[in-house]
Motif scaffolding. Sequence first.
Motif, mmCIF file in Angstrom:
data_model
loop_
_atom_site.group_PDB
_atom_site.id
_atom_site.type_symbol
_atom_site.label_atom_id
_atom_site.label_comp_id
_atom_site.label_asym_id
_atom_site.label_seq_id
_atom_site.Cartn_x
_atom_site.Cartn_y
_atom_site.Cartn_z
ATOM 1 N N GLU A 120 0.837 -1.207 0.000
ATOM 2 C CA GLU A 120 0.000 0.000 0.000
ATOM 3 C C GLU A 120 0.868 1.253 0.000
ATOM 4 O O GLU A 120 0.600 2.221 -0.723
ATOM 5 N N ASP A 121 1.925 1.249 0.802
ATOM 6 C CA ASP A 121 2.833 2.402 0.823
ATOM 7 C C ASP A 121 3.553 2.550 -0.510
ATOM 8 O O ASP A 121 3.749 3.673 -0.998
ATOM 9 N N MET A 122 3.975 1.453 -1.102
ATOM 10 C CA MET A 122 4.650 1.517 -2.390
ATOM 11 C C MET A 122 3.718 2.044 -3.474
ATOM 12 O O MET A 122 4.119 2.835 -4.338
ATOM 13 N N ARG A 123 2.454 1.615 -3.429
ATOM 14 C CA ARG A 123 1.469 2.106 -4.396
ATOM 15 C C ARG A 123 1.294 3.619 -4.257
ATOM 16 O O ARG A 123 1.296 4.364 -5.243
ATOM 17 N N ASN A 124 1.175 4.081 -3.021
ATOM 18 C CA ASN A 124 1.039 5.521 -2.780
ATOM 19 C C ASN A 124 2.300 6.269 -3.203
ATOM 20 O O ASN A 124 2.226 7.388 -3.715
ATOM 21 N N GLY A 125 3.463 5.646 -2.970
ATOM 22 C CA GLY A 125 4.725 6.269 -3.358
ATOM 23 C C GLY A 125 4.809 6.490 -4.855
ATOM 24 O O GLY A 125 5.267 7.545 -5.319
ATOM 25 N N LEU A 152 7.501 9.456 -5.998
ATOM 26 C CA LEU A 152 8.744 9.410 -5.223
ATOM 27 C C LEU A 152 9.887 8.961 -6.129
ATOM 28 O O LEU A 152 9.689 8.179 -7.054
ATOM 29 N N SER A 153 11.085 9.449 -5.844
ATOM 30 C CA SER A 153 12.247 9.078 -6.649
ATOM 31 C C SER A 153 12.559 7.595 -6.474
ATOM 32 O O SER A 153 12.116 6.955 -5.508
ATOM 33 N N ASP A 154 13.331 7.048 -7.408
ATOM 34 C CA ASP A 154 13.712 5.644 -7.315
ATOM 35 C C ASP A 154 14.464 5.355 -6.020
ATOM 36 O O ASP A 154 14.285 4.295 -5.402
ATOM 37 N N ALA A 155 15.315 6.296 -5.620
ATOM 38 C CA ALA A 155 16.086 6.101 -4.388
ATOM 39 C C ALA A 155 15.175 6.041 -3.167
ATOM 40 O O ALA A 155 15.349 5.199 -2.278
ATOM 41 N N LEU A 156 14.178 6.923 -3.114
ATOM 42 C CA LEU A 156 13.245 6.913 -1.984
ATOM 43 C C LEU A 156 12.364 5.669 -2.014
ATOM 44 O O LEU A 156 12.037 5.105 -0.963
ATOM 45 N N ASP A 172 4.886 8.590 4.136
ATOM 46 C CA ASP A 172 5.123 7.677 3.014
ATOM 47 C C ASP A 172 5.123 6.222 3.463
ATOM 48 O O ASP A 172 4.806 5.326 2.679
ATOM 49 N N ALA A 173 5.510 5.980 4.698
ATOM 50 C CA ALA A 173 5.607 4.610 5.215
ATOM 51 C C ALA A 173 4.553 4.324 6.284
ATOM 52 O O ALA A 173 4.734 3.447 7.127
ATOM 53 N N LEU A 174 3.436 5.023 6.235
ATOM 54 C CA LEU A 174 2.430 4.960 7.295
ATOM 55 C C LEU A 174 1.952 3.535 7.558
ATOM 56 O O LEU A 174 1.919 3.075 8.702
ATOM 57 N N HIS A 175 1.573 2.811 6.512
ATOM 58 C CA HIS A 175 1.003 1.476 6.695
ATOM 59 C C HIS A 175 2.058 0.480 7.169
ATOM 60 O O HIS A 175 1.782 -0.365 8.045
ATOM 61 N N SER A 176 3.263 0.588 6.617
ATOM 62 C CA SER A 176 4.348 -0.312 7.035
ATOM 63 C C SER A 176 4.700 -0.083 8.498
ATOM 64 O O SER A 176 4.848 -1.042 9.282
#
Length: 416
Positions: A51-56, A61-65, A150-154
């Motif tokens: 879910e966080d990756m989808r939102n990212g 978000l940049s590849d690094a982030l 950005d990492a709320l769910h994780s």
Amino acid sequence: MNEELIIKGKLAKEAANSLSLLSAEEKNHALLQMAEALEQGVHRILEANKEDMRNGRENALSDALMDRLMLTEERIYAMADGLKALRGIEDPIGKVEEMWIGAQGIEIGKMRVPMGVIGMIYEARPNVTVDAAGLCLKTGNAVILRGGSDALHSNRILTELIATAAEKAGCPKGSIQSIEQTGREVVTEFIQMTDYLDVIIPRGGAGLIQTVVKNATVPVIETGIGNCHIFVDENADLEKAKQIVINAKTQRPGVCNALETLLVHKEKAKALLPELLPLLNEKGVEIRGDHFTKEAFEDAIEINDSDYAEEFLDLILAVKVVDSIDEAITHIQRYGTGHSEAIITEHYSNSRKFLRCVDAAAVYVNASTRFTDGEQFGYGAEIGISTQKLHARGPMGLKELTSTKYVIYGDGQIRK
């Protein structure tokens, strides 16, 4: 003040009093239970991280982030292994480091004690949730975590799993907590909770750290802005230089100990740059350099002076050709952030000069800056890399999360 903050602050303060009395065996048992909870919760963690990756991706978000945000099975098991490894490190709490005889024969010692309640503010890296909680618990500190949105769910599921496991293992309720509310107002209130927090540790980009430093009323341990340099001296071994630079820039570009600026002595530039820069470029690195750099590599982008002050956290490298080691040191003094700096040289006097003159938490000779890390230094996990000079500097392991108190033994002495 925000009601959630007050409730969690009070709970943490109460928990800290009990945590400080736990034995090393009790804390180690809790760490093992926390590690096993992560291993058993892998599927739940990965679903939350999706879910966080989808939102990212939606937020561009940049590849690094995105790399820093992403969790895999391997990374989750690595976090669990980090908690297990903490069990094998000596517990500093209660250790009396010095003992001497004072006035009239009183015995004086300095004992390691917990700080109390630690507030952590960090961005994008869910592993910090686990590292920080483990280190704080091992040192008898309660912790309140405030991760990035950005990492709320994780972060939510990680905190739930390890906090529940710690409590079941006998740690007081409130030992590990997180703040899920987002917004600047919550951050501002959090870093001013002087009634409940003993220290704030921010971990993230320059914007976050400066916001905390400028607005906190709770004492701050400043961590991690990493504008790191490597200087290739005129006496460098070029094969060493190539391997070290490529590793420092590309092995994981989105972290604070990655290389951001390469300085090359003019006597080595013609031999090194035409070979090294294409290799970096093949790995996706954008080269920004001065006119010497552009002569050596035509695809280089002309650099602005402001680029030398940048922590890119990405596959971007600033390059400058310098006339001497003194010019390299002056450049680092101007643009460096006190994190990690390196010289590549076979010249003993130049290596000694660089070590003496460069002011940073970690200064290297003939090695990659990527080693500035608690695990690589033998501390186990780290809570951050301090770039300040008070109390802690460099990778912060267990000892850096403690304070001291004097313990005095007498036999009826009174001061005359």
